[in-house]
Design a protein around this motif. Structure first.
Motif, PDB file in Angstrom:
ATOM      1  N   ILE A 224      21.773  74.938  22.482  1.00 39.45           N
ATOM      2  CA  ILE A 224      21.614  73.560  21.976  1.00 39.45           C
ATOM      3  C   ILE A 224      20.417  72.888  22.626  1.00 39.45           C
ATOM      4  CG2 ILE A 224      22.704  71.303  21.902  1.00 39.45           C
ATOM      5  CD1 ILE A 224      25.410  72.788  21.664  1.00 39.45           C
ATOM      6  N   ASN A 225      20.239  73.068  23.986  1.00 34.84           N
ATOM      7  CA  ASN A 225      19.087  72.473  24.682  1.00 34.84           C
ATOM      8  C   ASN A 225      17.759  73.023  24.146  1.00 34.84           C
ATOM      9  OD1 ASN A 225      20.645  70.867  26.334  1.00 34.84           O
ATOM     10  ND2 ASN A 225      20.872  72.451  27.929  1.00 34.84           N
ATOM     11  N   ALA A 226      17.743  74.276  23.816  1.00 38.83           N
ATOM     12  CA  ALA A 226      16.508  74.848  23.251  1.00 38.83           C
ATOM     13  C   ALA A 226      16.182  74.227  21.894  1.00 38.83           C
ATOM     14  CB  ALA A 226      16.664  76.355  23.121  1.00 38.83           C
ATOM     15  N   GLU A 231      16.706  65.874  24.037  1.00 36.37           N
ATOM     16  CA  GLU A 231      17.910  65.912  24.877  1.00 36.37           C
ATOM     17  C   GLU A 231      17.617  66.586  26.211  1.00 36.37           C
ATOM     18  OE1 GLU A 231      21.056  67.733  22.750  1.00 36.37           O
ATOM     19  OE2 GLU A 231      21.301  66.071  21.346  1.00 36.37           O
ATOM     20  N   GLN A 232      16.695  67.564  26.191  1.00 38.81           N
ATOM     21  CA  GLN A 232      16.323  68.228  27.432  1.00 38.81           C
ATOM     22  C   GLN A 232      15.602  67.260  28.379  1.00 38.81           C
ATOM     23  OE1 GLN A 232      14.010  71.674  26.463  1.00 38.81           O
ATOM     24  NE2 GLN A 232      15.760  72.815  25.623  1.00 38.81           N
ATOM     25  N   LYS A 233      14.667  66.423  27.826  1.00 37.90           N
ATOM     26  CA  LYS A 233      13.983  65.443  28.664  1.00 37.90           C
ATOM     27  C   LYS A 233      14.983  64.455  29.270  1.00 37.90           C
ATOM     28  CE  LYS A 233       9.549  65.593  26.207  1.00 37.90           C
ATOM     29  NZ  LYS A 233       8.562  64.824  25.429  1.00 37.90           N
ATOM     30  N   ILE A 235      18.067  64.963  29.932  1.00 41.38           N
ATOM     31  CA  ILE A 235      18.869  65.651  30.956  1.00 41.38           C
ATOM     32  C   ILE A 235      18.059  65.790  32.241  1.00 41.38           C
ATOM     33  CG2 ILE A 235      19.907  67.872  31.566  1.00 41.38           C
ATOM     34  CD1 ILE A 235      20.738  68.128  28.606  1.00 41.38           C
ATOM     35  N   LYS A 236      16.716  66.077  32.095  1.00 42.47           N
ATOM     36  CA  LYS A 236      15.894  66.188  33.283  1.00 42.47           C
ATOM     37  C   LYS A 236      15.835  64.882  34.051  1.00 42.47           C
ATOM     38  CE  LYS A 236      12.851  69.879  31.609  1.00 42.47           C
ATOM     39  NZ  LYS A 236      11.449  70.232  31.236  1.00 42.47           N
ATOM     40  N   LYS A 237      15.650  63.765  33.300  1.00 39.99           N
ATOM     41  CA  LYS A 237      15.621  62.456  33.968  1.00 39.99           C
ATOM     42  C   LYS A 237      16.956  62.176  34.657  1.00 39.99           C
ATOM     43  CE  LYS A 237      12.151  60.344  30.881  1.00 39.99           C
ATOM     44  NZ  LYS A 237      11.901  59.273  29.893  1.00 39.99           N
ATOM     45  N   GLU A 238      18.016  62.525  33.980  1.00 36.91           N
ATOM     46  CA  GLU A 238      19.345  62.287  34.567  1.00 36.91           C
ATOM     47  C   GLU A 238      19.534  63.117  35.850  1.00 36.91           C
ATOM     48  OE1 GLU A 238      24.068  62.391  33.211  1.00 36.91           O
ATOM     49  OE2 GLU A 238      22.507  63.210  31.910  1.00 36.91           O
ATOM     50  N   VAL A 239      19.074  64.355  35.820  1.00 39.19           N
ATOM     51  CA  VAL A 239      19.174  65.217  37.007  1.00 39.19           C
ATOM     52  C   VAL A 239      18.344  64.660  38.143  1.00 39.19           C
ATOM     53  CG1 VAL A 239      18.619  67.495  37.906  1.00 39.19           C
ATOM     54  CG2 VAL A 239      19.757  67.280  35.693  1.00 39.19           C
TER      55      VAL A 239
END
Length: 397
Positions: A224-226, A231-233, A235-239
């Motif tokens: 799904i992330n691929a 959504e990947q960006k 998630i990166k900010k959230e991490v």
């Protein structure tokens, strides 16, 4: 596991039926046992006077207090023995016996209070307290048992010894029951451990299945992330935000741990200082104890020598008493033989008198029968005389 063997059946039957015939001793054996038990009681009194080895490690003040208490207990025990002898000698006087019984109870209470005081004094010395209390309790119990046994031997009985044996058998059976319970508990523990191993295996299988499901879900998430870059960006900010938060938290914990480290270092310095002072104090105490040990060693040697002389004197006295006892036993056997001979002579005389009476009775009966028989013959002769005269007159005609 098998239990310990029970008491002999003979003791059980006597205690159940109330018959104490087997508890009676011959008078000669009872007197011999009394002499032996009195000698043992004197030996225990001598042992009570010897200072225990454990007292050598205590300081002088504690040793003096313990020695004083032990001397008081020895005096109370001697007084107790004297009252027992006096009570046995005045058993017929009821009022005096009651007074002696009250005095014995008071001495027993004083002994118990003395034992409690000794336990409190030795509370700060566990090893010494444990050994001394055990020796004191066992010696006191043994002296009481021997005193009761001597009293019973004087009346040719030994009920206290039988009761002590029964109590020891009960203790052994109780210990064996405890061992059996421990064995059952061990078997139960093994069974529970087997069940626990089975449960662990089931849980591991279940965790393996769940891990496989989690891995499949992770693969799905990666797919799904691929497909969704946005959504990947996100998630990166959230991490990254999560990392910053964790970093701040770790910095706060680090500052707290640093302050705690400084506090522990300060406490460690205080502990080292206290340790040095304690070591200095203990060194001084060790020197004092070494001096006290030397004093007690010299006192112990003197007391041991004096008690050895007393023991030799008691052994000589015991030998004299045994010789006198053997002479008395020989005299008693001679008197018993004379009494048996006298009884045999009296029995023979009584038998002779009985036979003489039978002979006289038989002679009287024979004389009565002979008189009756003679009277009958005289009567028959008198009856035949007239008939004979008549016959002669007819022949002459």
């Amino acid at each position: 596991m098998a239990t310990l063997p029970p008491l002999p059946s003979k003791l059980d039957e006597n205690s159940a039926s109330g018959q104490d015939v087997s508890n009676v001793l011959p008078a000669s054996k009872a007197n011999a046992y009394v002499a032996i038990f009195e000698d043992a009681l004197e030996q225990l009194s001598v042992l009570a006077d010897i200072t225990p080895e454990a007292m050598k490690t205590d300081n002088k003040m504690l040793a003096e207090k313990v020695t004083k208490i032990l001397n008081e207990q020895r005096e109370l025990q001697e007084k107790y023995q004297e009252l027992l002898v006096e009570r046995d000698g005045k058993a017929s006087v009821k009022g005096k016996t009651r007074e002696l019984q009250q005095a014995l109870q008071e001495i027993t209470s004083q002994l118990q209070a003395s034992t409690v005081t000794l336990a409190r004094l030795l509370k700060t010395h566990p090893s010494v307290a444990q050994n001394l209390l055990k020796i004191q309790q066992e010696r006191t119990a043994l002296q009481a048992l021997i005193a009761r046994s001597i009293k019973e031997f004087k009346v040719c009985r030994f009920d206290s010894l039988i009761q002590m044996v029964e109590e020891e058998y009960k203790k052994r059976n109780t210990l064996q029951n405890t061992i059996n319970k421990e064995s059952d508990a061990s078997d139960m523990l093994k069974e529970l451990l087997r069940e626990l191993a089975n449960e662990k295996k089931l849980i591991q299988d279940e965790l393996h299945d769940r891990n496989e499901v989690i891995q499949q879900l992770k693969d799905t998430i990666q797919e799904i992330n691929a497909l969704t870059v946005s959504e990947q960006k996100y998630i990166k900010k959230e991490v990254k935000a999560h990392e910053n938060s964790v970093k701040l938290t770790c910095q706060h914990k680090e500052s707290m741990l640093t302050a705690e480290k400084q506090l522990l270092e300060k406490k460690l310095e205080q502990e080292n200082l206290a340790h040095d002072k304690i070591m200095s104090f203990l060194a001084d105490q060790r020197g004092q104890l070494e001096m006290s040990i030397q004093d007690w060693m010299s006192k112990y040697e003197e007391d041991t020598e004096s008690k050895s002389l007393e023991l030799e004197t008691l052994k000589q006295k015991r030998t004299q008493d045994l010789d006198k006892f053997e002479e008395l036993v020989t005299a008693y056997e001679n008197l018993e033989k004379v009494v048996d001979d006298d009884k045999a002579v009296r029995a023979a005389e009584l038998e002779e008198q009985r036979m003489q009476m039978k002979r006289e009775s038989a002679a009287i009966q024979i004389q009565r029968w002979y008189r009756k028989f003679k009277a009958i013959k005289v009567a028959e002769a008198a009856a035949k005389a007239p008939a004979a005269k008549k016959g002669k007159g007819k022949k002459k005609k």
